[in-house]
Design an enzyme around this catalytic site. Sequence first.
Site, PDB file in Angstrom:
ATOM      1  N   ASP A  15       0.873  -1.177   0.000  1.00 36.59           N
ATOM      2  CA  ASP A  15       0.000   0.000   0.000  1.00 36.59           C
ATOM      3  C   ASP A  15       0.911   1.228   0.000  1.00 36.59           C
ATOM      4  O   ASP A  15       2.144   1.110  -0.147  1.00 36.59           O
ATOM      5  CB  ASP A  15      -0.991  -0.034   1.182  1.00 36.59           C
ATOM      6  CG  ASP A  15      -0.341   0.270   2.530  1.00 36.59           C
ATOM      7  OD1 ASP A  15       0.913   0.351   2.610  1.00 36.59           O
ATOM      8  OD2 ASP A  15      -1.082   0.422   3.522  1.00 36.59           O
ATOM      9  N   HIS A  16       0.328   2.410   0.170  1.00 38.67           N
ATOM     10  CA  HIS A  16       1.111   3.658   0.164  1.00 38.67           C
ATOM     11  C   HIS A  16       2.144   3.682   1.296  1.00 38.67           C
ATOM     12  O   HIS A  16       3.232   4.232   1.140  1.00 38.67           O
ATOM     13  CB  HIS A  16       0.182   4.868   0.265  1.00 38.67           C
ATOM     14  CG  HIS A  16      -0.733   4.798   1.463  1.00 38.67           C
ATOM     15  ND1 HIS A  16      -1.795   3.907   1.529  1.00 38.67           N
ATOM     16  CD2 HIS A  16      -0.732   5.466   2.642  1.00 38.67           C
ATOM     17  CE1 HIS A  16      -2.405   4.054   2.683  1.00 38.67           C
ATOM     18  NE2 HIS A  16      -1.780   4.988   3.389  1.00 38.67           N
ATOM     19  N   CYS A  34       3.412  -2.966   4.007  1.00 36.90           N
ATOM     20  CA  CYS A  34       2.592  -1.805   4.359  1.00 36.90           C
ATOM     21  C   CYS A  34       3.362  -1.034   5.430  1.00 36.90           C
ATOM     22  O   CYS A  34       4.566  -1.254   5.605  1.00 36.90           O
ATOM     23  CB  CYS A  34       1.174  -2.204   4.786  1.00 36.90           C
ATOM     24  SG  CYS A  34       1.015  -3.101   6.334  1.00 36.90           S
ATOM     25  N   GLY A  35       2.701  -0.117   6.113  1.00 36.50           N
ATOM     26  CA  GLY A  35       3.416   0.696   7.097  1.00 36.50           C
ATOM     27  C   GLY A  35       4.043  -0.156   8.185  1.00 36.50           C
ATOM     28  O   GLY A  35       5.217  -0.012   8.526  1.00 36.50           O
ATOM     29  N   THR A  36       3.243  -1.058   8.730  1.00 39.94           N
ATOM     30  CA  THR A  36       3.730  -1.929   9.805  1.00 39.94           C
ATOM     31  C   THR A  36       3.950  -3.369   9.344  1.00 39.94           C
ATOM     32  O   THR A  36       4.617  -4.134  10.044  1.00 39.94           O
ATOM     33  CB  THR A  36       2.689  -1.992  10.939  1.00 39.94           C
ATOM     34  OG1 THR A  36       1.454  -2.469  10.374  1.00 39.94           O
ATOM     35  CG2 THR A  36       2.472  -0.639  11.587  1.00 39.94           C
ATOM     36  N   GLY A  37       3.350  -3.733   8.235  1.00 39.81           N
ATOM     37  CA  GLY A  37       3.347  -5.136   7.788  1.00 39.81           C
ATOM     38  C   GLY A  37       2.225  -5.928   8.443  1.00 39.81           C
ATOM     39  O   GLY A  37       1.993  -7.092   8.081  1.00 39.81           O
ATOM     40  N   GLY A  47      -1.345  -5.102   8.896  1.00 41.31           N
ATOM     41  CA  GLY A  47      -2.629  -5.183   8.182  1.00 41.31           C
ATOM     42  C   GLY A  47      -2.538  -6.053   6.952  1.00 41.31           C
ATOM     43  O   GLY A  47      -3.416  -6.898   6.688  1.00 41.31           O
ATOM     44  N   HIS A  73      10.399 -23.674   9.438  1.00 39.16           N
ATOM     45  CA  HIS A  73       9.395 -24.308  10.301  1.00 39.16           C
ATOM     46  C   HIS A  73       7.963 -24.151   9.774  1.00 39.16           C
ATOM     47  O   HIS A  73       7.139 -25.041   9.966  1.00 39.16           O
ATOM     48  CB  HIS A  73       9.440 -23.709  11.713  1.00 39.16           C
ATOM     49  CG  HIS A  73      10.704 -24.035  12.453  1.00 39.16           C
ATOM     50  ND1 HIS A  73      10.781 -24.018  13.833  1.00 39.16           N
ATOM     51  CD2 HIS A  73      11.944 -24.385  12.014  1.00 39.16           C
ATOM     52  CE1 HIS A  73      12.018 -24.339  14.216  1.00 39.16           C
ATOM     53  NE2 HIS A  73      12.744 -24.563  13.125  1.00 39.16           N
ATOM     54  N   ASN A  74       7.664 -22.993   9.205  1.00 36.02           N
ATOM     55  CA  ASN A  74       6.269 -22.681   8.859  1.00 36.02           C
ATOM     56  C   ASN A  74       5.979 -22.738   7.362  1.00 36.02           C
ATOM     57  O   ASN A  74       4.831 -22.543   6.958  1.00 36.02           O
ATOM     58  CB  ASN A  74       5.881 -21.290   9.390  1.00 36.02           C
ATOM     59  CG  ASN A  74       6.366 -21.038  10.796  1.00 36.02           C
ATOM     60  OD1 ASN A  74       7.170 -20.138  11.038  1.00 36.02           O
ATOM     61  ND2 ASN A  74       5.905 -21.847  11.739  1.00 36.02           N
ATOM     62  N   ARG A  80       7.537   1.361   8.026  1.00 26.20           N
ATOM     63  CA  ARG A  80       7.692   2.332   9.117  1.00 26.20           C
ATOM     64  C   ARG A  80       8.381   1.717  10.326  1.00 26.20           C
ATOM     65  O   ARG A  80       8.573   2.391  11.351  1.00 26.20           O
ATOM     66  CB  ARG A  80       6.315   2.888   9.506  1.00 26.20           C
ATOM     67  CG  ARG A  80       5.659   3.646   8.356  1.00 26.20           C
ATOM     68  CD  ARG A  80       4.230   4.054   8.673  1.00 26.20           C
ATOM     69  NE  ARG A  80       3.600   4.641   7.491  1.00 26.20           N
ATOM     70  CZ  ARG A  80       2.287   4.741   7.306  1.00 26.20           C
ATOM     71  NH1 ARG A  80       1.447   4.305   8.237  1.00 26.20           N
ATOM     72  NH2 ARG A  80       1.801   5.271   6.209  1.00 26.20           N
ATOM     73  N   ARG A 131       9.202 -32.960  11.131  1.00 25.37           N
ATOM     74  CA  ARG A 131       8.199 -32.755  12.192  1.00 25.37           C
ATOM     75  C   ARG A 131       7.339 -31.508  11.935  1.00 25.37           C
ATOM     76  O   ARG A 131       6.250 -31.374  12.479  1.00 25.37           O
ATOM     77  CB  ARG A 131       8.878 -32.657  13.565  1.00 25.37           C
ATOM     78  CG  ARG A 131       9.685 -31.386  13.774  1.00 25.37           C
ATOM     79  CD  ARG A 131      10.460 -31.423  15.077  1.00 25.37           C
ATOM     80  NE  ARG A 131      11.043 -30.132  15.439  1.00 25.37           N
ATOM     81  CZ  ARG A 131      12.174 -29.659  14.934  1.00 25.37           C
ATOM     82  NH1 ARG A 131      12.842 -30.342  14.031  1.00 25.37           N
ATOM     83  NH2 ARG A 131      12.645 -28.482  15.335  1.00 25.37           N
ATOM     84  N   HIS A 132       7.845 -30.592  11.087  1.00 27.87           N
ATOM     85  CA  HIS A 132       7.095 -29.360  10.827  1.00 27.87           C
ATOM     86  C   HIS A 132       5.933 -29.579   9.853  1.00 27.87           C
ATOM     87  O   HIS A 132       4.987 -28.801   9.844  1.00 27.87           O
ATOM     88  CB  HIS A 132       8.024 -28.277  10.281  1.00 27.87           C
ATOM     89  CG  HIS A 132       9.174 -27.982  11.189  1.00 27.87           C
ATOM     90  ND1 HIS A 132       8.996 -27.436  12.447  1.00 27.87           N
ATOM     91  CD2 HIS A 132      10.503 -28.185  11.055  1.00 27.87           C
ATOM     92  CE1 HIS A 132      10.172 -27.316  13.039  1.00 27.87           C
ATOM     93  NE2 HIS A 132      11.103 -27.766  12.218  1.00 27.87           N
ATOM     94  N   ARG A 184       2.583 -30.053  11.505  1.00 28.58           N
ATOM     95  CA  ARG A 184       2.088 -28.810  12.135  1.00 28.58           C
ATOM     96  C   ARG A 184       1.501 -27.875  11.092  1.00 28.58           C
ATOM     97  O   ARG A 184       0.458 -27.252  11.305  1.00 28.58           O
ATOM     98  CB  ARG A 184       3.227 -28.133  12.902  1.00 28.58           C
ATOM     99  CG  ARG A 184       3.678 -28.975  14.090  1.00 28.58           C
ATOM    100  CD  ARG A 184       5.004 -28.538  14.665  1.00 28.58           C
ATOM    101  NE  ARG A 184       5.423 -29.489  15.691  1.00 28.58           N
ATOM    102  CZ  ARG A 184       6.648 -29.557  16.183  1.00 28.58           C
ATOM    103  NH1 ARG A 184       7.592 -28.730  15.748  1.00 28.58           N
ATOM    104  NH2 ARG A 184       6.950 -30.442  17.105  1.00 28.58           N
TER     105      ARG A 184
HETATM  106  C1  RB5 Z   1      -1.624   3.051   6.366  1.00 27.07           C
HETATM  107  O1  RB5 Z   1      -1.623   4.299   6.972  1.00 27.07           O
HETATM  108  C2  RB5 Z   1      -1.314   1.980   7.398  1.00 27.07           C
HETATM  109  O2  RB5 Z   1      -2.397   1.814   8.226  1.00 27.07           O
HETATM  110  C3  RB5 Z   1      -0.967   0.675   6.704  1.00 27.07           C
HETATM  111  O3  RB5 Z   1       0.109   0.873   5.853  1.00 27.07           O
HETATM  112  C4  RB5 Z   1      -0.570  -0.464   7.609  1.00 27.07           C
HETATM  113  O4  RB5 Z   1       0.421  -0.100   8.509  1.00 27.07           O
HETATM  114  C5  RB5 Z   1      -1.678  -1.207   8.223  1.00 27.07           C
HETATM  115  O5  RB5 Z   1      -1.486  -2.213   8.930  1.00 27.07           O
END
Ligand code: RB5
Length: 149
Positions: free
Chosen positions: A8-9, A65-68, A70, A98-99, A109, A132-133, A136
């Site tokens: 995303d942005h 994404c910003g945090t990865g 969402g 493992h996964n 971010r 073993r994985h 699971r």
């Molecule tokens: C966008 O502002 C932000 O919410 C998105 O990139 C992400 O971090 C969501 O999990």
Amino acid sequence: MKIAIGSDHGGFVLKAEILKHIQSKGYEIKDFGCYSVESIDYPDVAHEVAGAVIKGEYDKGILICGTGIGISIAANKIPGIRAALCGDCFSAKASREHNDSNILALGERVTGVGLAKMITDIWLATEFEGGRHTGRVNKISDIECKYNK
Ligand code: RB5
């Protein structure tokens, strides 16, 4: 190996860096967008990239994404997708061994470009250990079957 990438942005700038990096290593990669910092909804790109991976059109996917957070939550709604949000190299390696993660999620971010490149390299180079994985990972599929009736 064919790789699908999308963001995303909030992940647009890191996506451009990772895309360039992966191309320089000789991987085949398709960019599913976004193509500017204009605001978009991360579930839309998660759906496109994870959908292409689950259809077998790509071997692996990378979502940013910003945090990865969402974008990985959204991707993991598709049965068979195992998206791993990684902010360190140990987790990137373990998520493959493992996964059997088939999507790497990164947070622009949260994780710097240099570390994100190292995480990506390790994730792409590491094989699933099986053994073993396997049982699971199969149990994850069983849970999906139970709730996707
Ligand atoms: C966008 O502002 C932000 O919410 C998105 O990139 C992400 O971090 C969501 O999990």
